[in-house]
Design an enzyme around this catalytic site. Structure first.
Site, PDB file in Angstrom:
ATOM      1  CG  PHE A 147       9.349  -4.458   4.028  1.00  0.00           C
ATOM      2  CD1 PHE A 147      10.687  -4.330   3.656  1.00  0.00           C
ATOM      3  CD2 PHE A 147       8.420  -3.662   3.371  1.00  0.00           C
ATOM      4  CE1 PHE A 147      11.065  -3.449   2.654  1.00  0.00           C
ATOM      5  CE2 PHE A 147       8.797  -2.788   2.362  1.00  0.00           C
ATOM      6  CZ  PHE A 147      10.122  -2.678   2.011  1.00  0.00           C
ATOM      7  CE  LYS A 171       1.047  -8.812  10.615  1.00  0.00           C
ATOM      8  NZ  LYS A 171       1.974  -9.018   9.449  1.00  0.00           N
ATOM      9  NE  ARG A 175       6.328  -7.064   2.118  1.00  0.00           N
ATOM     10  CZ  ARG A 175       6.169  -5.913   1.481  1.00  0.00           C
ATOM     11  NH1 ARG A 175       6.968  -5.599   0.498  1.00  0.00           N
ATOM     12  NH2 ARG A 175       5.228  -5.080   1.835  1.00  0.00           N
ATOM     13  CB  CYS A 279       8.765   5.902   6.598  1.00  0.00           C
ATOM     14  SG  CYS A 279       9.499   6.280   8.180  1.00  0.00           S
ATOM     15  CD  GLU A 375       5.794   5.305   0.953  1.00  0.00           C
ATOM     16  OE1 GLU A 375       4.802   4.587   1.116  1.00  0.00           O
ATOM     17  OE2 GLU A 375       6.529   5.674   1.885  1.00  0.00           O
TER      18      GLU A 375
HETATM   19  P1  NAD Z   1       2.324  -2.528   4.541  1.00  0.00           P
HETATM   20  O1  NAD Z   1       1.278  -1.518   4.814  1.00  0.00           O
HETATM   21  O2  NAD Z   1       2.206  -3.366   3.327  1.00  0.00           O
HETATM   22  O3  NAD Z   1       2.397  -3.563   5.782  1.00  0.00           O
HETATM   23  C1  NAD Z   1       2.514  -3.131   7.101  1.00  0.00           C
HETATM   24  C2  NAD Z   1       1.894  -4.180   8.006  1.00  0.00           C
HETATM   25  O4  NAD Z   1       0.504  -4.292   7.723  1.00  0.00           O
HETATM   26  C3  NAD Z   1       2.483  -5.567   7.827  1.00  0.00           C
HETATM   27  O5  NAD Z   1       2.605  -6.177   9.079  1.00  0.00           O
HETATM   28  C4  NAD Z   1       1.459  -6.285   6.946  1.00  0.00           C
HETATM   29  O6  NAD Z   1       1.387  -7.660   7.198  1.00  0.00           O
HETATM   30  C5  NAD Z   1       0.165  -5.613   7.342  1.00  0.00           C
HETATM   31  N1  NAD Z   1      -0.780  -5.516   6.224  1.00  0.00           N
HETATM   32  C6  NAD Z   1      -0.482  -5.321   4.914  1.00  0.00           C
HETATM   33  N2  NAD Z   1      -1.623  -5.249   4.184  1.00  0.00           N
HETATM   34  C7  NAD Z   1      -2.649  -5.383   5.045  1.00  0.00           C
HETATM   35  C8  NAD Z   1      -4.065  -5.392   4.898  1.00  0.00           C
HETATM   36  N3  NAD Z   1      -4.650  -5.239   3.717  1.00  0.00           N
HETATM   37  N4  NAD Z   1      -4.819  -5.560   6.004  1.00  0.00           N
HETATM   38  C9  NAD Z   1      -4.245  -5.707   7.215  1.00  0.00           C
HETATM   39  N5  NAD Z   1      -2.905  -5.718   7.413  1.00  0.00           N
HETATM   40  C10 NAD Z   1      -2.118  -5.560   6.346  1.00  0.00           C
HETATM   41  O7  NAD Z   1       3.724  -1.771   4.594  1.00  0.00           O
HETATM   42  P2  NAD Z   1       5.161  -2.350   4.215  1.00  0.00           P
HETATM   43  O8  NAD Z   1       5.244  -2.503   2.734  1.00  0.00           O
HETATM   44  O9  NAD Z   1       5.501  -3.514   5.071  1.00  0.00           O
HETATM   45  O10 NAD Z   1       6.108  -1.146   4.693  1.00  0.00           O
HETATM   46  C11 NAD Z   1       6.378  -0.044   3.895  1.00  0.00           C
HETATM   47  C12 NAD Z   1       5.431   1.083   4.199  1.00  0.00           C
HETATM   48  O11 NAD Z   1       5.523   1.451   5.572  1.00  0.00           O
HETATM   49  C13 NAD Z   1       5.772   2.361   3.442  1.00  0.00           C
HETATM   50  O12 NAD Z   1       4.573   2.954   3.011  1.00  0.00           O
HETATM   51  C14 NAD Z   1       6.469   3.225   4.458  1.00  0.00           C
HETATM   52  O13 NAD Z   1       6.408   4.600   4.227  1.00  0.00           O
HETATM   53  C15 NAD Z   1       5.705   2.857   5.684  1.00  0.00           C
HETATM   54  N6  NAD Z   1       6.449   3.188   6.887  1.00  0.00           N
HETATM   55  C16 NAD Z   1       6.052   4.288   7.576  1.00  0.00           C
HETATM   56  C17 NAD Z   1       6.757   4.657   8.697  1.00  0.00           C
HETATM   57  C18 NAD Z   1       6.351   5.875   9.462  1.00  0.00           C
HETATM   58  O14 NAD Z   1       6.880   6.057  10.523  1.00  0.00           O
HETATM   59  N7  NAD Z   1       5.440   6.689   8.988  1.00  0.00           N
HETATM   60  C19 NAD Z   1       7.864   3.911   9.130  1.00  0.00           C
HETATM   61  C20 NAD Z   1       8.232   2.791   8.402  1.00  0.00           C
HETATM   62  C21 NAD Z   1       7.506   2.434   7.277  1.00  0.00           C
END
Ligand code: NAD
Length: 490
Positions: A147, A171, A175, A279, A375
């Protein structure tokens, strides 16, 4: 209530059921996003399969022309896109625009695809035999995105995957899903054939469908570590190449010789910008030796002055706001010293109902605390006191995450020692958020990334292509034909 559809074969496709999408400034539900199922995944994949042969055969220079046109459209429409992102995510419009600029730079990099795809040719590897390597598309690529950067992270992936001749299914996060649809419209306006880029909305059900679909060749994931780990495990078990970027807990080491004004400004911007929902946010300040007291003394007024609605926006959902507030309480219980409590900060007059949480500062954070280990993804900065650089390095290197890490110092030797020994994928020297430019690659180490190749840059090109090595013989007229029973060599 704005309906937010899928995008399949060049047109919006509404679906049900739906999930609510908030406007975090107003603190109310403003949209409804369709939630895909197996049928939507099947339609997206079938569309990609129909579009793939022609797209893969389109000369890279022609694909690049579409990217050039997309770049112009993205720039022209970025004020409007930034508004849309701000309304669903909660970040400042100016911050959303800055992130779009980073996405635009990836498009610019991918515009060089004819050059980036150039292979390798070896003449005369044996008598009358030449050898050359080609880079060909892998097929249907899927991007599952978080998100916190609803346009920039998809733009880390899509331009490169498409430029390499693949089709792509995005995908986005459920949010803040509408930026993805706007991007798809702009790609269409740029001349991208229908079916080459699809957007499938939804949550874990749709992800599972994509992750196990036999026709999907590659998965790029960016999100939290637990999901990244699962995506890597399931995706690779199903024979796909996977790059899965996870969460982070980025430290900034402040040496006693650092320029303190610079270090304080960097800590405040990198910890609280975008309300800490980055991140690459700095969440731990490691104060070395005697700098600790002076650093904290200067930080306190600066943190107190972070203005809600002007320096940072609200958090993305009420649930996330509550989660971050719970971490603050947890930190107090664990014995960290709460110097600035963002729970007390008043919301801006214009948005009294938003999901606000003010900038929060802890001192005396230690390794065993959840505040240190986990985190939080909110505006919470913890200061850890350490006696020397090597203790700081040991701490950083023991941490399960290894996304970004920074050092602030005036001493070249300390900086070099840190750069050489730190266990992190992206390192800053007097730079708090060292996000690489698109011709370098983005990716952390340890629990911040699963899979060998990072996002974009040369690693991105490798991820989205397969190498084919050709060995060819064109016998000269009149040369003798022989049967060869031995392993050929030159
Ligand atoms: P999230 O893991 O909740 O969701 C990411 C994606 O995965 C979304 O599209 C969501 O729909 C999907 N998803 C969520 N739960 C799932 C499940 N159980 N099974 C399958 N798919 C699922 O992450 P978020 O809250 O949207 O984003 C924040 C997180 O992303 C933080 O941990 C942040 O550090 C990380 N992030 C990392 C980077 C990087 O480059 N390392 C960059 C941006 C964000």
């Amino acid at each position: 209530m704005t309906p937010i559809p899928h995008w399949i074969n060049g047109r919006p496709v509404p679906g049900s059921p739906t999930l609510p999408v908030y406007n975090p400034w107003l603190g109310e539900v403003a949209g409804e996003v369709s939630v895909g199922d197996g049928a939507v995944v099947a339609a997206a994949v079938e569309g990609c399969l129909r579009a793939a042969p022609a797209w893969a055969q389109t000369p890279p220079v022609r694909r690049a022309r579409i990217l050039f046109r997309f770049r112009e459209l993205l720039e022209r429409h970025s004020p409007e896109l930034a508004q849309r992102i701000s309304q669903e995510h909660g970040k400042l419009v100016s911050d959303a625009q800055a992130a779009l600029q980073r996405g635009l730079e990836v498009v610019e990099y991918a515009c060089g695809i004819p050059n980036l795809l150039a292979g390798m040719y070896s003449e005369n590897v044996a008598r009358q035999v030449d050898s050359y390597a080609l880079r060909q598309p892998v097929g249907i690529c899927v991007g599952i995105t978080p998100f916190n950067f609803p346009a920039m992270v998809p733009l880390w992936m899509i331009p490169i995957a498409l430029a390499c001749g693949n089709t792509f299914i995005l995908k986005p996060s459920e949010r803040d899903p509408s930026a993805a649809i706007r991007l798809a419209e702009l790609w269409q306006q740029a001349g991208l054939p229908d079916g080459v880029l699809q957007v499938v909305q939804g949550d874990r059900t749709v992800v599972e469908g994509l992750l196990t679909h036999p026709q999907v060749a590659a998965i790029s994931f960016v999100g939290s570590t637990s999901v990244a780990q699962m995506i890597y495990r399931v995706g690779t078990a199903h024979g796909k190449r996977v790059q899965a970027l996870g969460g982070a807990k980025n430290p900034m080491v402040v040496m006693p010789d650092a320029d303190l004004d610079q270090a304080v400004a960097a800590l405040v911007g990198a910890a609280y910008g975008s309300a800490g929902e980055r991140c690459m946010a700095i969440t731990l300040g490691l104060a070395v030796g005697e700098v600790g007291d002076a650093l904290v003394e200067r930080l306190i007024p600066q943190v107190q002055q972070v203005k809600l609605g002007e320096d940072m926006g609200p958090l993305v959902t009420p649930q996330h706001r509550q989660r971050v507030a719970d971490y603050i309480e947890q930190g107090v219980q664990e014995g960290a010293k709460l110097l600035v409590d963002g729970r007390q900060t008043l919301p801006p007059d214009a948005y009294p109902q938003g999901f606000w949480l003010g900038a929060t500062l802890f001192d005396q954070v230690s390794e065993s605390m959840r505040l240190y280990q986990e985190e939080i993804f909110g505006p919470v900065l913890g200061i850890v006191r350490v006696p020397d650089l090597n203790t700081a390095l040991d701490l950083v290197n023991r941490h399960p995450y290894g996304n970004g890490a920074a050092i602030f110092t005036r001493d070249g030797g300390s900086a070099r020692h840190f750069v050489t020994h730190v266990q992190a994928g992206m390192v800053g020297v007097n730079v708090p958020i060292p996000v690489p430019m698109p011709w370098h690659s983005f990716g952390g180490w340890k629990n911040s990334r699963f899979g060998d190749l990072g996002i974009y840059g040369e690693e991105g090109i490798r991820f989205y292509t397969r190498t084919k090595t050709v060995t060819s013989r064109w016998p000269e007229v009149g040369s003798q034909v022989r049967r060869e029973f031995l392993m050929p060599n030159s």
